[in-house]
Scaffold this active site. Structure first.
Site, short mmCIF file in Angstrom:
data_model
loop_
_atom_site.label_atom_id
_atom_site.label_comp_id
_atom_site.label_asym_id
_atom_site.label_seq_id
_atom_site.Cartn_x
_atom_site.Cartn_y
_atom_site.Cartn_z
N ASP A 1 -73.68 19.19 57.57
CA ASP A 1 -72.35 18.61 57.79
C ASP A 1 -71.57 18.59 56.46
O ASP A 1 -72.15 18.31 55.41
CB ASP A 1 -72.56 17.19 58.33
CG ASP A 1 -71.31 16.61 58.96
OD1 ASP A 1 -70.38 17.37 59.26
OD2 ASP A 1 -71.29 15.37 59.17
N HIS A 2 -70.28 18.87 56.51
CA HIS A 2 -69.40 18.79 55.34
C HIS A 2 -69.93 19.49 54.09
O HIS A 2 -69.97 18.88 53.01
CB HIS A 2 -69.08 17.32 55.00
CG HIS A 2 -68.19 16.68 56.01
ND1 HIS A 2 -66.86 17.03 56.16
CD2 HIS A 2 -68.43 15.74 56.95
CE1 HIS A 2 -66.33 16.32 57.13
NE2 HIS A 2 -67.26 15.54 57.64
P1 13P Z 1 -67.80 8.46 61.33
O1 13P Z 1 -68.62 7.89 60.20
O2 13P Z 1 -66.42 7.91 61.35
O3 13P Z 1 -68.49 8.37 62.63
O4 13P Z 1 -67.62 10.02 61.00
C1 13P Z 1 -68.74 10.84 61.02
C2 13P Z 1 -68.39 12.25 60.76
O5 13P Z 1 -67.35 12.74 61.14
C3 13P Z 1 -69.39 13.05 60.04
O6 13P Z 1 -69.01 14.37 59.90
#
Ligand code: 13P
Length: 276
Positions: free
Chosen positions: A82-83
């Site tokens: 992720d990210h």
């Molecule tokens: P939240 O922490 O707001 O649920 O976001 C999570 C997210 O988008 C991780 O990529």
């Protein structure tokens, strides 16, 4: 079983539900997420935000843990970075066995976002790994409804052009959610979601699921979003569960934290229309 996210995302898109993509941050959260997926017989996009949580878990540790639970699971599990903002992180994740990666160049201008995404798509596709990117920018909940708001809504034409130029597999869009707790109330632009969904063929992703409101998330899941990312709600629930349970020792504390996490995931499988 460890799989890529390609087919499960396509199935979610056709089926009118959103996959849950929870971010794990240690062994317990990873195991808790997979146990709930098995209990409900549901596929899962098991996510790790290496560049955010590497103080808790290194990418290598996360890969070993994630792969172990994914490979031994009775249901389909995609292991997702992720990210990822750095190409180096993404290359490492692929080398360690992640089956899906996100390149997040959403803070860059359009041309640079296209260039960096395309570079990752070429690299990942050559290795059988699927890619998510983001256009527009999902900002921080702490700045929501303030004059510091850093969210940028996704434009339909830009999204269309972005997908054509990059060949990305799924696209994170910004339509009113934000990361973390909100200042103010989240307002989702369903009209924009509808326009983007009609303009694009690939599955759409929503970041910032936590505290966005069940009704909002349900509508997103049934009106065109195929994957919703959630993190903050899990750690909040873990902490609340421990505070409420008043554990007598460390092991009881860990169990209570796991139960808090699991209840949130069960809840979101229902809200996202995966199960009745
Ligand atoms: P939240 O922490 O707001 O649920 O976001 C999570 C997210 O988008 C991780 O990529």
């Amino acid at each position: 079983m460890l799989v890529t996210s390609k087919e499960m995302l396509e199935r979610a898109k056709v089926g009118g539900y959103a996959l849950v993509a929870p971010d794990y941050y240690d062994n317990n959260s990873c195991r808790a997420f997979v146990e709930v997926a098995e209990e409900l017989n549901q596929p899962l996009i098991l996510s790790f935000a290496s560049e955010v949580h590497d103080d808790m878990l290194s990418l290598e540790e996360a890969a070993l843990i994630g792969r172990y639970y994914a490979e031994t699971a009775k249901v389909d599990i995609a292991l997702h970075l992720d990210h990822g903002t750095k190409f180096e992180t993404i290359k490492k994740a692929i080398a360690y066995g992640f089956t899906s990666v996100m390149i997040d160049a959403s803070s860059c201008d359009f041309e640079e976002n296209v260039r960096r995404t395309k570079e990752v798509v070429d690299y990942a596709h050559a290795r059988g790994v699927v890619v998510e990117a983001e256009i527009g920018h999902v900002g921080s909940g702490e700045r929501y409804s303030t004059d510091q708001d850093d969210s940028i809504y996704t434009e339909v034409e830009a999204a269309k052009k972005f997908v054509e130029l990059t060949g990305v597999d799924s696209l994170a869009i910004s339509i009113g959610t934000a990361h973390g707790h909100y200042k103010g109330t989240p307002v989702i632009n369903f009209e924009r979601l509808n326009e983007i969904r009609n303009a694009l063929d690939i599955p759409l992703v929503l970041h910032g699921g936590s505290s966005s409101g069940d009704e909002n998330l349900r509508r997103c899941a049934t009106e065109g979003i195929s994957k919703i990312n959630v993190f903050t709600d899990f750690v909040t629930a873990a902490f609340e569960s421990v505070k409420k349970g008043n554990p007598k020792d460390w092991f009881e504390l860990l169990k209570m934290s796991d139960e808090g996490i699991k209840d949130v995931l069960r809840h979101y499988f229902k809200v996202f229309n995966c199960i009745e």
